[in-house]
Design an enzyme around this catalytic site. Structure first.
Site, PDB file in Angstrom:
ATOM      1  N   ARG A  93       0.855  -1.184   0.000  1.00  0.00           N
ATOM      2  CA  ARG A  93       0.000   0.000   0.000  1.00  0.00           C
ATOM      3  C   ARG A  93       0.893   1.238   0.000  1.00  0.00           C
ATOM      4  O   ARG A  93       1.704   1.419   0.912  1.00  0.00           O
ATOM      5  CB  ARG A  93      -0.912   0.034   1.223  1.00  0.00           C
ATOM      6  CG  ARG A  93      -2.070   1.052   1.083  1.00  0.00           C
ATOM      7  CD  ARG A  93      -2.892   1.207   2.340  1.00  0.00           C
ATOM      8  NE  ARG A  93      -2.127   1.875   3.383  1.00  0.00           N
ATOM      9  CZ  ARG A  93      -2.009   1.419   4.632  1.00  0.00           C
ATOM     10  NH1 ARG A  93      -2.610   0.294   4.992  1.00  0.00           N
ATOM     11  NH2 ARG A  93      -1.292   2.080   5.521  1.00  0.00           N
ATOM     12  N   GLU A 111       4.815   7.065   2.365  1.00  0.00           N
ATOM     13  CA  GLU A 111       5.583   5.845   2.577  1.00  0.00           C
ATOM     14  C   GLU A 111       5.019   4.726   1.708  1.00  0.00           C
ATOM     15  O   GLU A 111       3.897   4.807   1.198  1.00  0.00           O
ATOM     16  CB  GLU A 111       5.556   5.427   4.052  1.00  0.00           C
ATOM     17  CG  GLU A 111       4.168   5.088   4.571  1.00  0.00           C
ATOM     18  CD  GLU A 111       4.161   4.729   6.040  1.00  0.00           C
ATOM     19  OE1 GLU A 111       5.243   4.603   6.624  1.00  0.00           O
ATOM     20  OE2 GLU A 111       3.062   4.578   6.606  1.00  0.00           O
ATOM     21  N   ASN A 113       4.178   0.797   2.139  1.00  0.00           N
ATOM     22  CA  ASN A 113       4.015  -0.300   3.100  1.00  0.00           C
ATOM     23  C   ASN A 113       4.136  -1.630   2.374  1.00  0.00           C
ATOM     24  O   ASN A 113       3.385  -1.891   1.432  1.00  0.00           O
ATOM     25  CB  ASN A 113       2.646  -0.208   3.774  1.00  0.00           C
ATOM     26  CG  ASN A 113       2.442   1.101   4.506  1.00  0.00           C
ATOM     27  OD1 ASN A 113       2.847   1.259   5.634  1.00  0.00           O
ATOM     28  ND2 ASN A 113       1.809   2.063   3.825  1.00  0.00           N
ATOM     29  N   SER A 118      -3.030  -2.912   5.887  1.00  0.00           N
ATOM     30  CA  SER A 118      -4.338  -3.270   6.441  1.00  0.00           C
ATOM     31  C   SER A 118      -5.471  -2.387   5.927  1.00  0.00           C
ATOM     32  O   SER A 118      -5.267  -1.442   5.171  1.00  0.00           O
ATOM     33  CB  SER A 118      -4.275  -3.194   7.968  1.00  0.00           C
ATOM     34  OG  SER A 118      -3.908  -1.892   8.378  1.00  0.00           O
ATOM     35  N   LYS A 280      12.160   2.853   6.029  1.00  0.00           N
ATOM     36  CA  LYS A 280      12.259   4.286   5.726  1.00  0.00           C
ATOM     37  C   LYS A 280      13.607   4.625   5.084  1.00  0.00           C
ATOM     38  O   LYS A 280      13.690   5.518   4.235  1.00  0.00           O
ATOM     39  CB  LYS A 280      12.071   5.110   7.003  1.00  0.00           C
ATOM     40  CG  LYS A 280      10.750   4.876   7.719  1.00  0.00           C
ATOM     41  CD  LYS A 280       9.576   5.291   6.870  1.00  0.00           C
ATOM     42  CE  LYS A 280       8.265   5.203   7.638  1.00  0.00           C
ATOM     43  NZ  LYS A 280       7.883   3.823   7.991  1.00  0.00           N
ATOM     44  N   LYS A 338      11.608  10.448  11.099  1.00  0.00           N
ATOM     45  CA  LYS A 338      10.984   9.129  11.003  1.00  0.00           C
ATOM     46  C   LYS A 338      11.955   8.021  11.399  1.00  0.00           C
ATOM     47  O   LYS A 338      13.033   7.913  10.815  1.00  0.00           O
ATOM     48  CB  LYS A 338      10.498   8.876   9.569  1.00  0.00           C
ATOM     49  CG  LYS A 338       9.338   9.749   9.124  1.00  0.00           C
ATOM     50  CD  LYS A 338       8.840   9.298   7.764  1.00  0.00           C
ATOM     51  CE  LYS A 338       7.518   9.939   7.413  1.00  0.00           C
ATOM     52  NZ  LYS A 338       6.951   9.378   6.177  1.00  0.00           N
ATOM     53  N   GLU A 342       6.879   0.739  11.587  1.00  0.00           N
ATOM     54  CA  GLU A 342       5.591   0.758  10.909  1.00  0.00           C
ATOM     55  C   GLU A 342       4.485   0.743  11.961  1.00  0.00           C
ATOM     56  O   GLU A 342       4.713   0.434  13.120  1.00  0.00           O
ATOM     57  CB  GLU A 342       5.456  -0.468   9.986  1.00  0.00           C
ATOM     58  CG  GLU A 342       6.535  -0.574   8.923  1.00  0.00           C
ATOM     59  CD  GLU A 342       6.546   0.596   7.974  1.00  0.00           C
ATOM     60  OE1 GLU A 342       5.483   1.199   7.747  1.00  0.00           O
ATOM     61  OE2 GLU A 342       7.623   0.931   7.467  1.00  0.00           O
ATOM     62  N   GLY A 343       3.267   1.045  11.516  1.00  0.00           N
ATOM     63  CA  GLY A 343       2.116   0.886  12.395  1.00  0.00           C
ATOM     64  C   GLY A 343       1.553   2.168  12.969  1.00  0.00           C
ATOM     65  O   GLY A 343       0.577   2.148  13.699  1.00  0.00           O
ATOM     66  N   ARG A 423      -7.813   7.554   4.628  1.00  0.00           N
ATOM     67  CA  ARG A 423      -7.851   7.748   6.082  1.00  0.00           C
ATOM     68  C   ARG A 423      -7.787   9.244   6.369  1.00  0.00           C
ATOM     69  O   ARG A 423      -6.965   9.950   5.794  1.00  0.00           O
ATOM     70  CB  ARG A 423      -6.692   7.018   6.756  1.00  0.00           C
ATOM     71  CG  ARG A 423      -6.843   5.498   6.728  1.00  0.00           C
ATOM     72  CD  ARG A 423      -5.571   4.795   7.086  1.00  0.00           C
ATOM     73  NE  ARG A 423      -4.539   5.108   6.104  1.00  0.00           N
ATOM     74  CZ  ARG A 423      -3.253   4.821   6.271  1.00  0.00           C
ATOM     75  NH1 ARG A 423      -2.835   4.247   7.373  1.00  0.00           N
ATOM     76  NH2 ARG A 423      -2.382   5.130   5.334  1.00  0.00           N
TER      77      ARG A 423
END
Length: 448
Positions: A93, A111, A113, A118, A280, A338, A342-343, A423
């Protein structure tokens, strides 16, 4: 979703935007066009251990978690010479802001992923809800525009089915690697249900510790077979929805499980090499002149498109660190620091960024990347959490899913855009992430 990760947690609705949020149609279409290009780029990078180790091996001395992933990857490459299973399934993603500079909207990547990408399923549910919401509620909220069709789940399970078929074992199942007391179970269960409903493919959920405890050691390292309730279950595809955070590895059991999976002939989603592509540091290195181009030499136009969506980034390696430090100190509200995580909820902004820069050693800082803050246009919307709708100014982050399946001769059998996710968060909120509690599920309303 579960409201917490505790065993006695209760079910709550996923946080969502009441109405779809505006996204420029040309930016959305460009992001979809870029998905197969990023798939190809990530695939080629995942098959280049020399490149990944060159840029990531320094993490082994400054970041315990990332360093362990890199060391396991290095051990795997040295042992096998290549990835144990040549077939790879990638479900990526790529996340973007629509940056507004001098009234011009420009697509800029936040970024890429490569593991545990998810909300494909719940994001689709929200998009379907918005189709209803626009017809039921206040027409003044239904801005002119179109809601793009969405087939996240269908595309997802079709790719999984292809990988499962290639493994060619009628008794095998697809394994979902999950976190203990997972909050986001239902996003995953919708996918498992569609696998069974559409194709009759069985799947199971296990934590890394459960995998280590249930594995049939007599068939290692070649075969991943779990023994549960006196049943021996061969695993065709391993789909990671865990394994991207230090919290997922509280003991050596979890690390051993990750190695067992990586060294088996099950098709990984992602392989460890593909997982590392999402670091990253790799994103920052690719933003440097000539880096993307060497992996897309046969596709110069695509390389230029990829480069056009990169945001300004700076290495924090000791040799060039002073420049980045002075930039952050002079413009603390224009940059974000950064880590290799992740998350959601890991980035440092403003005063917190300066505090770390002022106290950390050069070696510790070298594990970070400095990135220019993007400035997306804000919109008004109602955001709903725990049954309460609040109205205010919001900004949105566009995610485009990409899927690829590679063959044993380094070709891509499948390579396409899979779907999308939006989002949205309050403008005052720094970090994003729905699971982290900062963002709301949304869908794009495409406008000219």
């Amino acid at each position: 979703m579960n409201d917490t990760k505790e065993k006695n947690s209760k079910l709550v609705h996923s946080p969502f935007a009441l109405f779809p949020s505006v996204v420029p149609k040309d930016c959305f279409e460009l992001a979809c066009k870029l998905a197969p290009v990023f798939n190809l780029l990530a695939f080629r990078l995942s098959n280049c251990p020399e490149y990944l180790l060159k840029h990531l091996e320094a993490l082994t001395t400054i970041d315990e978690f990332s360093g362990k992933l890199v060391l396991l990857y290095k051990e795997t490459v040295q042992h096998f010479g290549r990835q144990p299973q040549p077939y790879q399934l990638g479900i990526l993603r790529s996340d973007y802001f629509i940056d507004v500079l001098k009234e011009k909207s420009t697509l800029k990547q936040i970024e890429l992923n490569t593991i545990a990408s998810s909300f494909a399923a719940l994001g689709q549910r929200v998009a379907e809800w918005h189709q209803v919401a626009r017809s039921l509620f206040d027409k003044s909220q239904a801005n002119d525009g179109e809601l793009p069709p969405i087939r996240n789940v269908q595309n997802f399970v079709e790719a999984m089915k292809e990988a499962h078929t290639i493994y060619d074992d009628a008794e095998s199942r697809i394994l979902f690697v999950v976190q203990p007391n997972e909050r986001n179970t239902y996003d995953q269960e919708m996918i498992r249900w569609e696998l069974w409903k559409q194709f009759g493919i069985k799947s199971l959920r296990r934590t890394l510790r459960e995998i280590e405890e249930q594995v049939d050691h007599s068939r290692l390292p070649e075969k991943l077979i779990l023994v549960s309730c006196n049943e021996r279950i061969p695993i065709s595809v391993v789909y990671f929805r865990a394994g991207y955070s230090p919290d997922d590895y509280p003991s050596e059991q979890e690390w051993n499980a990750r190695k067992i999976i990586e060294w088996s002939d099950s098709i990984k989603c992602p392989s460890l090499g593909l997982h590392l592509v999402g670091m990253k540091k790799i994103q920052q290195v690719l933003s440097e002149p000539g880096e993307v181009e060497q992996f897309l030499q046969d596709r110069p136009e695509d390389a230029a498109l990829v480069r056009s969506c990169f945001a300004e980034q700076h290495s924090m390696e000791p040799s060039v660190q002073q420049f980045a430090v002075e930039l952050a100190q002079a413009h603390p509200n224009d940059y974000v620091l950064k880590p290799q995580r992740e998350g959601g909820g890991n980035n440092l902004y403003g005063d917190r960024m300066l505090q770390l820069i002022n106290r950390a050693s050069k070696e510790e800082l070298s594990g970070y990347v400095l990135m220019k803050l993007l400035r997306p246009k804000d919109y008004s919307n109602y955001l709903v959490r725990n049954g309460v709708a609040s109205f205010g100014k919001c900004i949105s982050e566009l995610g485009i899913f990409g899927i690829f399946l590679s063959s044993d001769d380094n070709e891509l059998i499948i390579n396409r855009s899979m779907g999308h996710l939006l989002r949205t968060k309050w403008t005052r909120q720094e970090d994003g992430g729905v699971a982290a509690g900062n963002a709301f599920l949304d869908s794009p309303l495409l406008t000219s």
